[in-house]
Write a protein that holds these residues in place. Structure first.
Motif, PDB file in Angstrom:
ATOM      1  N   LEU A  16       0.832  -1.208   0.000  1.00 58.08           N
ATOM      2  CA  LEU A  16       0.000   0.000   0.000  1.00 58.08           C
ATOM      3  C   LEU A  16       0.865   1.255   0.000  1.00 58.08           C
ATOM      4  CD1 LEU A  16      -2.681  -1.200   2.537  1.00 58.08           C
ATOM      5  CD2 LEU A  16      -3.116  -0.586   0.141  1.00 58.08           C
ATOM      6  N   ALA A  17       1.965   1.240   0.725  1.00 60.71           N
ATOM      7  CA  ALA A  17       2.861   2.401   0.750  1.00 60.71           C
ATOM      8  C   ALA A  17       3.467   2.639  -0.639  1.00 60.71           C
ATOM      9  CB  ALA A  17       3.951   2.206   1.798  1.00 60.71           C
ATOM     10  N   ARG A  18       3.802   1.567  -1.351  1.00 59.13           N
ATOM     11  CA  ARG A  18       4.314   1.730  -2.712  1.00 59.13           C
ATOM     12  C   ARG A  18       3.242   2.309  -3.626  1.00 59.13           C
ATOM     13  NH1 ARG A  18       6.610  -3.173  -1.269  1.00 59.13           N
ATOM     14  NH2 ARG A  18       5.044  -4.370  -2.398  1.00 59.13           N
ATOM     15  N   GLN A  19       2.005   1.834  -3.457  1.00 58.76           N
ATOM     16  CA  GLN A  19       0.900   2.383  -4.253  1.00 58.76           C
ATOM     17  C   GLN A  19       0.707   3.863  -3.949  1.00 58.76           C
ATOM     18  OE1 GLN A  19      -2.521   0.004  -3.343  1.00 58.76           O
ATOM     19  NE2 GLN A  19      -1.970  -1.597  -4.787  1.00 58.76           N
ATOM     20  N   ARG A  20       0.796   4.222  -2.674  1.00 55.70           N
ATOM     21  CA  ARG A  20       0.664   5.626  -2.259  1.00 55.70           C
ATOM     22  C   ARG A  20       1.723   6.474  -2.955  1.00 55.70           C
ATOM     23  NH1 ARG A  20       2.174   6.196   3.692  1.00 55.70           N
ATOM     24  NH2 ARG A  20       4.177   5.797   2.717  1.00 55.70           N
ATOM     25  N   GLY A  21       2.955   6.007  -2.943  1.00 59.11           N
ATOM     26  CA  GLY A  21       4.032   6.758  -3.579  1.00 59.11           C
ATOM     27  C   GLY A  21       3.848   6.889  -5.082  1.00 59.11           C
ATOM     28  N   ALA A  22       3.460   5.795  -5.724  1.00 56.53           N
ATOM     29  CA  ALA A  22       3.253   5.824  -7.175  1.00 56.53           C
ATOM     30  C   ALA A  22       2.123   6.775  -7.539  1.00 56.53           C
ATOM     31  CB  ALA A  22       2.952   4.417  -7.690  1.00 56.53           C
ATOM     32  N   LEU A  23       1.051   6.727  -6.785  1.00 54.33           N
ATOM     33  CA  LEU A  23      -0.082   7.610  -7.063  1.00 54.33           C
ATOM     34  C   LEU A  23       0.291   9.066  -6.794  1.00 54.33           C
ATOM     35  CD1 LEU A  23      -2.932   8.015  -7.997  1.00 54.33           C
ATOM     36  CD2 LEU A  23      -3.728   7.415  -5.711  1.00 54.33           C
ATOM     37  N   ALA A  24       1.011   9.319  -5.734  1.00 49.69           N
ATOM     38  CA  ALA A  24       1.439  10.690  -5.437  1.00 49.69           C
ATOM     39  C   ALA A  24       2.324  11.227  -6.567  1.00 49.69           C
ATOM     40  CB  ALA A  24       2.180  10.732  -4.110  1.00 49.69           C
ATOM     41  N   ARG A  25       3.197  10.384  -7.109  1.00 49.71           N
ATOM     42  CA  ARG A  25       4.039  10.822  -8.230  1.00 49.71           C
ATOM     43  C   ARG A  25       3.189  11.149  -9.456  1.00 49.71           C
ATOM     44  NH1 ARG A  25       7.237   7.101  -5.765  1.00 49.71           N
ATOM     45  NH2 ARG A  25       6.561   5.363  -7.070  1.00 49.71           N
ATOM     46  N   ARG A  26       2.179  10.303  -9.732  1.00 48.32           N
ATOM     47  CA  ARG A  26       1.297  10.583 -10.881  1.00 48.32           C
ATOM     48  C   ARG A  26       0.531  11.880 -10.674  1.00 48.32           C
ATOM     49  NH1 ARG A  26      -0.395   4.653 -11.327  1.00 48.32           N
ATOM     50  NH2 ARG A  26      -1.611   5.309  -9.577  1.00 48.32           N
ATOM     51  N   ILE A  27       0.020  12.087  -9.475  1.00 48.45           N
ATOM     52  CA  ILE A  27      -0.720  13.321  -9.198  1.00 48.45           C
ATOM     53  C   ILE A  27       0.217  14.516  -9.341  1.00 48.45           C
ATOM     54  CG2 ILE A  27      -1.859  14.651  -7.374  1.00 48.45           C
ATOM     55  CD1 ILE A  27      -3.017  11.952  -6.347  1.00 48.45           C
ATOM     56  N   GLY A  28       1.418  14.393  -8.795  1.00 50.82           N
ATOM     57  CA  GLY A  28       2.373  15.490  -8.870  1.00 50.82           C
ATOM     58  C   GLY A  28       2.827  15.796 -10.283  1.00 50.82           C
ATOM     59  N   ALA A  29       2.839  14.799 -11.138  1.00 52.26           N
ATOM     60  CA  ALA A  29       3.297  14.996 -12.512  1.00 52.26           C
ATOM     61  C   ALA A  29       2.213  15.583 -13.418  1.00 52.26           C
ATOM     62  CB  ALA A  29       3.783  13.676 -13.093  1.00 52.26           C
ATOM     63  N   SER A  30       0.975  15.524 -12.975  1.00 48.80           N
ATOM     64  CA  SER A  30      -0.097  16.045 -13.826  1.00 48.80           C
ATOM     65  C   SER A  30      -0.343  17.514 -13.514  1.00 48.80           C
ATOM     66  CB  SER A  30      -1.374  15.231 -13.648  1.00 48.80           C
ATOM     67  OG  SER A  30      -1.933  15.454 -12.379  1.00 48.80           O
ATOM     68  N   GLU A  31      -0.652  18.243 -14.562  1.00 47.54           N
ATOM     69  CA  GLU A  31      -0.916  19.673 -14.381  1.00 47.54           C
ATOM     70  C   GLU A  31      -2.187  19.886 -13.558  1.00 47.54           C
ATOM     71  OE1 GLU A  31      -1.646  23.472 -17.233  1.00 47.54           O
ATOM     72  OE2 GLU A  31      -0.068  22.063 -17.779  1.00 47.54           O
ATOM     73  N   VAL A  32      -3.202  19.079 -13.858  1.00 49.56           N
ATOM     74  CA  VAL A  32      -4.465  19.130 -13.115  1.00 49.56           C
ATOM     75  C   VAL A  32      -4.867  17.682 -12.834  1.00 49.56           C
ATOM     76  CG1 VAL A  32      -6.888  19.823 -13.150  1.00 49.56           C
ATOM     77  CG2 VAL A  32      -5.169  21.252 -14.271  1.00 49.56           C
TER      78      VAL A  32
END
Length: 67
Positions: A16-32
């Motif tokens: 779950l922590a890896r999923q959290r990190g991956a999702l946070a990176r995707r959110i951070g990489a998107s403009e919106v």
């Protein structure tokens, strides 16, 4: 909980922590970021909290590596 169950819970938490990190990176990489991404992140965070509570209830709280 048995030691095998504790190990399984710790593995689940790590996943779950890896999923959290991956999702946070995707959110951070998107403009919106899509609202669904925030909802997914919330679900992951709640799942991590639930695993943490289960480990505490079992008398084996999660301890990050190196501590």
């Amino acid at each position: 909980m048995t030691s095998d169950e504790i190990e399984t819970m710790n593995l689940a938490r790590a996943s779950l922590a890896r999923q959290r990190g991956a999702l946070a990176r995707r959110i951070g990489a998107s403009e919106v970021a899509a609202p669904s991404a925030a909802e997914d992140l919330t679900r992951i965070l709640l799942a991590i909290e639930a695993v943490d509570r289960a480990l505490v209830d079992a008398g084996r709280p999660y301890v990050p590596a190196g501590h």
